[in-house]
Enzyme design. Sequence first.
Site, mmCIF file in Angstrom:
data_model
loop_
_atom_site.group_PDB
_atom_site.id
_atom_site.type_symbol
_atom_site.label_atom_id
_atom_site.label_comp_id
_atom_site.label_asym_id
_atom_site.label_seq_id
_atom_site.Cartn_x
_atom_site.Cartn_y
_atom_site.Cartn_z
ATOM 1 N N SER A 148 0.866 -1.185 0.000
ATOM 2 C CA SER A 148 0.000 0.000 0.000
ATOM 3 C C SER A 148 0.899 1.230 0.000
ATOM 4 O O SER A 148 0.936 2.006 0.938
ATOM 5 C CB SER A 148 -0.922 -0.023 1.217
ATOM 6 O OG SER A 148 -0.191 0.095 2.407
ATOM 7 N N HIS A 183 -3.303 -6.170 2.484
ATOM 8 C CA HIS A 183 -2.438 -7.216 3.047
ATOM 9 C C HIS A 183 -3.181 -8.536 3.250
ATOM 10 O O HIS A 183 -2.687 -9.444 3.914
ATOM 11 C CB HIS A 183 -1.821 -6.753 4.369
ATOM 12 C CG HIS A 183 -0.953 -5.536 4.208
ATOM 13 N ND1 HIS A 183 -0.547 -4.759 5.268
ATOM 14 C CD2 HIS A 183 -0.420 -4.957 3.094
ATOM 15 C CE1 HIS A 183 0.203 -3.757 4.812
ATOM 16 N NE2 HIS A 183 0.282 -3.858 3.508
ATOM 17 N N GLU A 188 -4.768 -2.500 9.206
ATOM 18 C CA GLU A 188 -4.017 -3.035 10.353
ATOM 19 C C GLU A 188 -4.721 -2.776 11.681
ATOM 20 O O GLU A 188 -5.071 -1.640 11.984
ATOM 21 C CB GLU A 188 -2.615 -2.405 10.399
ATOM 22 C CG GLU A 188 -1.863 -2.650 9.097
ATOM 23 C CD GLU A 188 -0.527 -1.930 9.018
ATOM 24 O OE1 GLU A 188 0.015 -1.544 10.075
ATOM 25 O OE2 GLU A 188 -0.021 -1.767 7.896
ATOM 26 N N GLU A 201 1.451 -9.419 6.978
ATOM 27 C CA GLU A 201 2.268 -9.016 8.126
ATOM 28 C C GLU A 201 2.105 -9.961 9.308
ATOM 29 O O GLU A 201 2.421 -9.631 10.451
ATOM 30 C CB GLU A 201 1.945 -7.559 8.511
ATOM 31 C CG GLU A 201 2.330 -6.597 7.380
ATOM 32 C CD GLU A 201 2.265 -5.124 7.739
ATOM 33 O OE1 GLU A 201 1.691 -4.784 8.795
ATOM 34 O OE2 GLU A 201 2.790 -4.321 6.948
ATOM 35 N N ASP A 246 -4.167 1.124 11.673
ATOM 36 C CA ASP A 246 -3.727 1.756 10.441
ATOM 37 C C ASP A 246 -4.740 1.413 9.359
ATOM 38 O O ASP A 246 -4.605 0.402 8.675
ATOM 39 C CB ASP A 246 -2.322 1.285 10.021
ATOM 40 C CG ASP A 246 -1.891 1.905 8.694
ATOM 41 O OD1 ASP A 246 -2.605 2.811 8.200
ATOM 42 O OD2 ASP A 246 -0.852 1.496 8.143
ATOM 43 N N GLU A 277 -3.203 5.638 12.363
ATOM 44 C CA GLU A 277 -2.288 6.008 11.275
ATOM 45 C C GLU A 277 -3.067 6.113 9.969
ATOM 46 O O GLU A 277 -3.964 5.306 9.714
ATOM 47 C CB GLU A 277 -1.229 4.902 11.187
ATOM 48 C CG GLU A 277 -0.246 5.025 10.047
ATOM 49 C CD GLU A 277 0.665 3.793 9.993
ATOM 50 O OE1 GLU A 277 0.971 3.208 11.048
ATOM 51 O OE2 GLU A 277 1.052 3.413 8.875
ATOM 52 N N ASP A 311 1.612 8.332 7.485
ATOM 53 C CA ASP A 311 2.491 7.392 6.769
ATOM 54 C C ASP A 311 2.514 7.800 5.285
ATOM 55 O O ASP A 311 3.412 8.512 4.849
ATOM 56 C CB ASP A 311 1.973 5.963 6.984
ATOM 57 C CG ASP A 311 2.640 4.939 6.086
ATOM 58 O OD1 ASP A 311 3.691 5.235 5.500
ATOM 59 O OD2 ASP A 311 2.115 3.803 5.956
ATOM 60 N N LYS A 321 9.748 5.106 7.460
ATOM 61 C CA LYS A 321 10.111 3.933 6.654
ATOM 62 C C LYS A 321 11.297 4.324 5.779
ATOM 63 O O LYS A 321 11.138 5.116 4.846
ATOM 64 C CB LYS A 321 8.942 3.547 5.748
ATOM 65 C CG LYS A 321 7.718 2.968 6.462
ATOM 66 C CD LYS A 321 6.548 2.907 5.487
ATOM 67 C CE LYS A 321 5.422 2.029 5.971
ATOM 68 N NZ LYS A 321 4.201 2.191 5.128
ATOM 69 N N HIS A 352 8.429 -1.251 9.588
ATOM 70 C CA HIS A 352 8.706 -2.236 8.528
ATOM 71 C C HIS A 352 7.869 -1.906 7.292
ATOM 72 O O HIS A 352 7.100 -0.940 7.292
ATOM 73 C CB HIS A 352 8.349 -3.636 9.033
ATOM 74 C CG HIS A 352 6.882 -3.825 9.312
ATOM 75 N ND1 HIS A 352 6.279 -5.046 9.447
ATOM 76 C CD2 HIS A 352 5.867 -2.916 9.477
ATOM 77 C CE1 HIS A 352 4.994 -4.898 9.671
ATOM 78 N NE2 HIS A 352 4.721 -3.628 9.701
ATOM 79 N N LYS A 375 6.770 -0.270 14.657
ATOM 80 C CA LYS A 375 5.681 -1.061 14.094
ATOM 81 C C LYS A 375 6.326 -2.117 13.223
ATOM 82 O O LYS A 375 6.947 -1.799 12.214
ATOM 83 C CB LYS A 375 4.783 -0.138 13.262
ATOM 84 C CG LYS A 375 3.623 -0.868 12.621
ATOM 85 C CD LYS A 375 2.670 0.099 11.955
ATOM 86 C CE LYS A 375 2.898 0.125 10.464
ATOM 87 N NZ LYS A 375 1.688 0.542 9.711
HETATM 88 P P1 PGA Z 1 2.976 -1.235 3.161
HETATM 89 O O1 PGA Z 1 2.094 -1.195 4.467
HETATM 90 O O2 PGA Z 1 4.361 -1.639 3.540
HETATM 91 O O3 PGA Z 1 2.265 -2.247 2.306
HETATM 92 O O4 PGA Z 1 2.942 0.151 2.571
HETATM 93 C C1 PGA Z 1 2.537 -0.715 5.693
HETATM 94 C C2 PGA Z 1 1.778 0.498 6.153
HETATM 95 O O5 PGA Z 1 0.875 1.021 5.466
HETATM 96 O O6 PGA Z 1 2.067 1.010 7.225
HETATM 97 ZN ZN ZN Z 2 0.554 2.720 7.037
#
Ligand code: PGA
Ligand code: ZN
Length: 431
Positions: A43, A156, A165, A206, A244, A287, A314, A339, A367, A390
Site C-alpha cells: 500500500s 495485506h 491493520e 504481516e 492503520d 495512522e 504514513d 520507513k 517495517h 511497528k
Molecule cells: P505497506 O504497508 O508496507 O504495504 O505500505 C505498511 C503500512 O501502510 O504502514
Molecule cells: Zn501505514
Amino acid sequence: MDTTIEMVRAREVLDSRGEPTVAVDVFLAAGAIGTALVPSGASTGTHEAVELRDGDSKRYRGRGVRKAVSSVDDTVAPELIGEDASDQSAIDSLLRELDGTENKSKLGANAILGVSLACARAAANAVGLPLYRYLGGPLARTLPVPHMNILNGGKHATDSADMQEYMIVPLGLPSFAEAVRAGSEVFHALRAELHERGMGTGVGDEGGFAPSGLKSNEQPIELIVRAIERAGYRAGEDIALALDPASTEFQKDGKYRLAREGRQCSAEDMIGLYAEWQLKYPLASVEDGLGEDDWDGWRKLTQQLGDRLQLVGDDLFVTSVDRIRKGVSEGVANAVLIKPNQIGTLSETIEAVDFAHRSGYAAVVSHRSGETEDTTIADLCVALNTGQIKTGSLSRSERVAKYNRLMEIELELGDAARYPGRDAFPRFRRG
Ligand code: PGA
Ligand code: ZN
C-alpha cells in the site's frame, strides 16, 4: 580500523511475499563486511521515492530488480570504492548526486537504500559496535513500545476488513521482552476466538490473522479486546490498541468506501468513526486515518482528536522532511511513520526523525508489508530514541526477527535498558 570501501555489490533476493528485492554487500579494506536487504510496500504512497523494477513481463512477472542491481554494480560501486564508509552523510550525498532526480527514480530508491544501509553496517562492524550503538552513541538505551499487527486487512489480505491493520500496543508492560510475551499470548488468544466462531486463522502479509466473513470494520476491534482479556490482560491498562486503516487505499473520488459495510464516508464521517471508537475502546494511535492528500480532512481530524489520539502520517508524510514540514505548519497529525525505503537513504531517514522530534511530533519506525530477515529497523529505533516501532505480528520470521533482535538488545543493555511504556503515548487517556 580502516573503513575505506573496497568493493560494493548487489544481488537479487526474495522478500516475504516471494517477490524479488535488492541485497547489497559492502566490503571494507580492513576486512569488515556490511549487508542490507531492502523491504518493499504494497500500500505504497504516491509520494514515496521510486522502487525500481525491471518491468519486462516474463522474468518474475516484471517484478525483477536486475536494473536496481546494475545501478549498484555499474554506477554506484565504481564511485564508492576508496570512500570512507563511516562518513555516512558524504556517502548518502554522493548517492543522491549520482541519481540526480527528486524521487530517486534513476538508480532506484531500492538500490540507493541498500547501499546506504550496507555502508552503515560495514562501518559498525569495522569498529566492533552493534548498529544501535554505532548510530546512536553511548546513550542509546530506549527500547520501543511495539505496535503489533495481529489482524490484517486491506491490501495485506484477500477478503478481510477494509482497514489494513489492527494492532495491540503493550504499553503497560514493564519491559520489551514482557511486551513480546503479552503480544504472543494475545495473538494465540485471538486465534482461539476466531476458531470458536468458525473463522479462518490463516495469516496475511504481516503475520496477523486475515479472516473472511467479518461483519464490519469494527468487529476486529471487539475480537481483539476479547482476546486481550482471554489472555489475562486488561485492555487499556496493560494493552492499548492502534489502527492503520491505510485509508488512501479505499479513498476514491473524495469518498472513503467501506466495501465490507456497503457504505461511503466523507472525511467528517471517518473522523466521527474514530471519535466513537476512541470513546468505546482503549485506542492510542490511528495512522493514515485519512487519505494521503486530504489535507483539509487531516486538519479537522487533528483539531478534533489530536489531543487524545496519536495521529500518525504514513502515506501522508512518506518520511520526507518537506511533507512533514507542511504538516507541522498546517497543524496536521502529531506523529510520523518512519520507513527508510520511502525516502531512500539513512541520512534522510535520520533527518526525518530529528525534524519530527524537534517539531514535537512522535516518530514510529516501521517495517514494510514485504519484509526480509534484515533487522536494521530494530537497531534504528533504539539508536534514534523513537520509543515506538511497528513491525508486524507475532508470527512469520521476517516480523519476529525484529522482535528477537530487540530482545537481544534489551539483554545486552542490561540495567541501562529503558522501556518507555505509557510515556511513549502522552495523549493516551484510557485505562
Ligand atoms: P505497506 O504497508 O508496507 O504495504 O505500505 C505498511 C503500512 O501502510 O504502514
Ligand atoms: Zn501505514
